[in-house]
Structures are given as structure tokens and as C-alpha cells.
Design an enzyme around this catalytic site. Structure first.
Site, mmCIF file in Angstrom:
data_model
loop_
_atom_site.group_PDB
_atom_site.id
_atom_site.type_symbol
_atom_site.label_atom_id
_atom_site.label_comp_id
_atom_site.label_asym_id
_atom_site.label_seq_id
_atom_site.Cartn_x
_atom_site.Cartn_y
_atom_site.Cartn_z
ATOM 1 N N GLU A 47 0.738 -1.234 -0.006
ATOM 2 C CA GLU A 47 0.159 -0.122 0.111
ATOM 3 C C GLU A 47 0.818 1.327 -0.066
ATOM 4 O O GLU A 47 0.483 2.296 -0.735
ATOM 5 C CB GLU A 47 -1.050 0.127 1.069
ATOM 6 C CG GLU A 47 -2.208 -1.077 1.147
ATOM 7 C CD GLU A 47 -3.133 -0.845 -0.188
ATOM 8 O OE1 GLU A 47 -2.940 0.148 -0.697
ATOM 9 O OE2 GLU A 47 -3.669 -1.838 -0.481
ATOM 10 N N TYR A 100 -6.664 6.859 3.663
ATOM 11 C CA TYR A 100 -6.588 5.763 2.534
ATOM 12 C C TYR A 100 -5.985 4.427 3.087
ATOM 13 O O TYR A 100 -6.503 3.368 3.037
ATOM 14 C CB TYR A 100 -5.965 6.154 1.213
ATOM 15 C CG TYR A 100 -5.635 4.989 0.475
ATOM 16 C CD1 TYR A 100 -6.876 4.128 -0.162
ATOM 17 C CD2 TYR A 100 -4.661 4.431 0.140
ATOM 18 C CE1 TYR A 100 -6.602 2.746 -0.822
ATOM 19 C CE2 TYR A 100 -4.299 3.187 -0.519
ATOM 20 C CZ TYR A 100 -5.456 2.446 -1.045
ATOM 21 O OH TYR A 100 -5.167 1.205 -1.748
ATOM 22 N N ASP A 102 -9.601 5.957 -2.830
ATOM 23 C CA ASP A 102 -8.611 6.368 -3.394
ATOM 24 C C ASP A 102 -9.059 7.066 -4.615
ATOM 25 O O ASP A 102 -10.087 7.094 -4.862
ATOM 26 C CB ASP A 102 -7.696 4.974 -3.747
ATOM 27 C CG ASP A 102 -8.135 4.190 -4.740
ATOM 28 O OD1 ASP A 102 -9.423 4.210 -4.952
ATOM 29 O OD2 ASP A 102 -7.365 3.657 -5.476
ATOM 30 N N CYS A 130 -13.239 1.386 -15.441
ATOM 31 C CA CYS A 130 -13.497 2.834 -15.415
ATOM 32 C C CYS A 130 -12.472 3.612 -15.117
ATOM 33 O O CYS A 130 -12.401 4.285 -14.092
ATOM 34 C CB CYS A 130 -14.673 2.822 -14.288
ATOM 35 S SG CYS A 130 -15.711 4.319 -14.093
ATOM 36 N N CYS A 184 -16.585 1.062 -21.160
ATOM 37 C CA CYS A 184 -17.840 0.925 -20.612
ATOM 38 C C CYS A 184 -18.461 -0.348 -21.156
ATOM 39 O O CYS A 184 -19.629 -1.067 -20.468
ATOM 40 C CB CYS A 184 -18.866 2.252 -20.790
ATOM 41 S SG CYS A 184 -18.114 3.632 -20.090
ATOM 42 N N CYS A 211 -18.160 -3.111 -18.889
ATOM 43 C CA CYS A 211 -18.292 -2.698 -17.246
ATOM 44 C C CYS A 211 -19.507 -3.680 -16.836
ATOM 45 O O CYS A 211 -20.636 -3.675 -17.419
ATOM 46 C CB CYS A 211 -18.693 -1.335 -17.131
ATOM 47 S SG CYS A 211 -18.784 -0.920 -15.497
ATOM 48 N N CYS A 222 -25.309 2.235 -14.085
ATOM 49 C CA CYS A 222 -24.279 3.666 -14.006
ATOM 50 C C CYS A 222 -25.356 4.950 -14.464
ATOM 51 O O CYS A 222 -25.741 4.969 -15.319
ATOM 52 C CB CYS A 222 -23.411 3.442 -14.799
ATOM 53 S SG CYS A 222 -22.463 4.820 -14.972
#
Length: 291
Positions: free
Chosen positions: A35, A118, A136, A191, A198, A201, A207
DNA sequence: TAGCCGTGGTG
DNA sequence: TCACCAAGGCT
């Protein structure tokens, strides 16, 4: 309900990347290291360095026992080297104050250097399977589109952003953690900022951005960060000199990397203040803790 | 909160 | 080509 947790989690199970810090055997320490390294840094550049670090320093106490210069060399060109010093300091605190175990509690994590809103929640969720809003840049973008119907996220507001995501999290700890990973992965793979896929997705049906006809981003322009010629750039040049030599160097060796003396000296001073550079007794310069 | 803190890949 | 972008944190 623009985001179905079932659909998203199923998509993640099938399409999510097999990254080493996501594997079952990965320790919370491995997750924490990943991280920190991934802050503002692409996966492809992190992965080989992460492998080296975990093999070399498999526990917080092992990293804590290393010298700062050693750690900065191992950080290589990942960027933002202050992260390496903060992770080193965090490892020391974990070893000394937490029995060499990465904390699982968000507030305890937040108290460690280099761990912010985060990262604390990412560790709680991904290392310990806790339910926490992990926000994030990817998550902010996905929520802006799927929930708010905007082309992109506006300026960050930690309180509002976390409340947005909190409202989307499924109930159970394990499912919420899975959902968080999936939301991030969707932003990273589908995304995306530039040309969202898309057609691929799993969330298009609900959406809000899709339903609004995919309007362009209408918020305030995002500040552009220059790099070439900035202090950040010059600091990078100076550090690269010190990383590439094992012995302390004369100031003349640093002076040749940038012609503007004023800026050069200001940058060297700031590196000394940040603890990224040390001056030896005889006036030469080196990475910290090596001489 | 806005500005600063590295580096390299890419459309 | 070059501006944009990449799992933020700190002050």
C-alpha cells in the site's frame, strides 16, 4: 441502487488481477508494504521492488533493523523516497510498540508515519478483512460516475468521499472488504480516467453516468503538477547521485547536476531537513545512516 | 485546503 | 510531442 455488490464482487472474482499482495499467503506486513509503495505509483513498477523487500525484510522488525541508506537504495527509483523513510519508521514503531504485528485497527494505523486515511483503511480491509470505506482516486472516480453521474470526481473532500463509500458498503466485514477491492480494481481496469471501457463494465445497467449520456467532467480544472525544472526534479537528480555511489561525495559532485546554484542549494538543504541526505564530519554528502 | 513531495509510461 | 496520469500523505 447504482452498484450491486453481488455483481461487482463476482466481476472481481473473475477479472481481478492476481497480484502477490492479494494472495492468501500474503501477510499483513506484505499488504502494508504494498500500500505504501502503490501510493501514486503504478503496479508494474511496484511489483519487482515489493518482491525484493518482502524476501529481504519479511517482518517489520527486519526492516527496522536496516539502515536508512540501505532502505533508500532498495527503494530505488520508485519515487517520493520520503515514503521509504516513513515506512522504515513505521516498521520500527510496529516492532517496538505492537509486538511486530501490523495493527488491524484504523485509528492505531493512522498514528503510524506515512499512513493516512486511505492506507489505514486499505490495510484494515485487505489485510484483516475489516469493513471500512477505502477511498482512493479509483474509487472516487467510479463513485462520481456510477452514483453521481459525473464525468469524473471533483476536488477531494475526505469526509464526504468516505460517507459516499460507506453508504455503498455491504454489511458483512468480509464482503465489505471484497467489495472495496473490487471497486478499486474496476477503476483501475475498466472505469479508467482517460478512455473508460464501458462496454466491459459490469455496472453499466445501473450507472448514473451512462444514463445521463456520459457527460464530460464539468467541475473545476484540476491543478497540473509541473515536473521538469522544479525543486522536485532537482532533488531527484541530487538523490540519484548519492544512490549511485557507496562513498560520500564532495559537494562539487552535486553541483554539476544542476547549474542554478540558488535552486540547487535550496534543494540540498531541503533534503538535509527531510533526512534524505546527511553531511559527514568532513563536509561531504551521503545517504543517511551510512557513515 | 492548496501546494509540495519523484518517476516513468503513454495516448 | 508532451500533458496527463498512477492504490496519497503531510503541512
Amino acid at each position: 441502487m447504482p452498484i450491486s455488490s453481488d455483481v461487482l464482487i463476482d466481476w472481481f472474482a473473475e477479472q481481478g488481477r492476481d497480484l502477490p499482495w492479494r494472495r492468501p499467503g500474503c501477510t499483513p506486513w506484505g499488504v502494508l508494504v504494498s500500500e505504501i509503495m502503490l501510493q501514486q505509483t503504478p503496479v508494474a513498477r511496484v511489483q519487482p521492488i515489493w518482491e525484493e523487500w518482502l524476501a529481504r525484510w519479511p517482518r517489520p522488525s527486519a526492516l527496522a533493523a536496516a539502515g536508512q541508506g540501505e532502505v533508500l537504495r532498495a527503494w530505488g527509483r520508485l519515487g517520493y523516497p520520503r515514503r521509504a523513510l516513513r515506512l522504515h519508521a513505521a516498521a520500527d514503531a510496529i516492532a517496538r510498540e505492537h509486538g511486530d504485528e501490523v495493527p488491524s485497527d484504523v485509528d492505531t494505523l493512522l498514528a503510524l508515519p506515512g499512513i493516512g486515511a486511505y492506507t489505514a483503511r486499505a490495510v484494515a480491509a485487505f489485510a484483516y478483512g475489516r469493513r471500512a470505506p477505502v477511498v482512493d482516486t479509483n474509487v472516487r472516480r467510479v463513485v462520481a460516475r456510477a452514483v453521481h453521474g459525473a464525468g469524473d470526481a471533483g476536488p477531494p473532500s475526505n469526509t464526504r468521499d468516505m460517507a459516499d463509500v460507506e453508504a455503498l458498503l455491504p454489511a458483512g466485514d468480509a464482503r465489505a472488504a471484497r467489495f472495496s477491492a473490487a471497486l478499486m480494481e474496476l477503476g483501475a481496469l475498466v472505469c479508467t480516467a482517460r478512455s473508460p471501457r464501458c462496454a466491459d463494465c459490469p455496472l453499466t445497467e445501473g450507472c448514473a453516468w451512462q444514463h445521463a449520456g456520459r457527460p464530460a467532467y464539468a467541475g473545476p480544472a484540476k491543478p497540473v503538477q509541473r515536473y521538469a525544472g522544479t525543486d522536485r526534479y532537482v532533488r531527484g537528480l541530487l538523490l540519484e547521485v548519492l544512490r549511485s555511489t557507496s562513498e560520500p561525495v564532495e559537494k562539487s559532485r552535486l553541483d554539476i547536476v544542476w547549474s542554478q546554484a540558488g535552486q540547487r542549494d535550496r534543494c540540498l538543504d531541503s533534503l538535509l531537513v527531510d533526512g534524505l541526505v546527511e553531511q559527514t564530519a568532513d563536509g561531504r554528502f551521503a545517504l543517511p545512516g551510512e557513515h
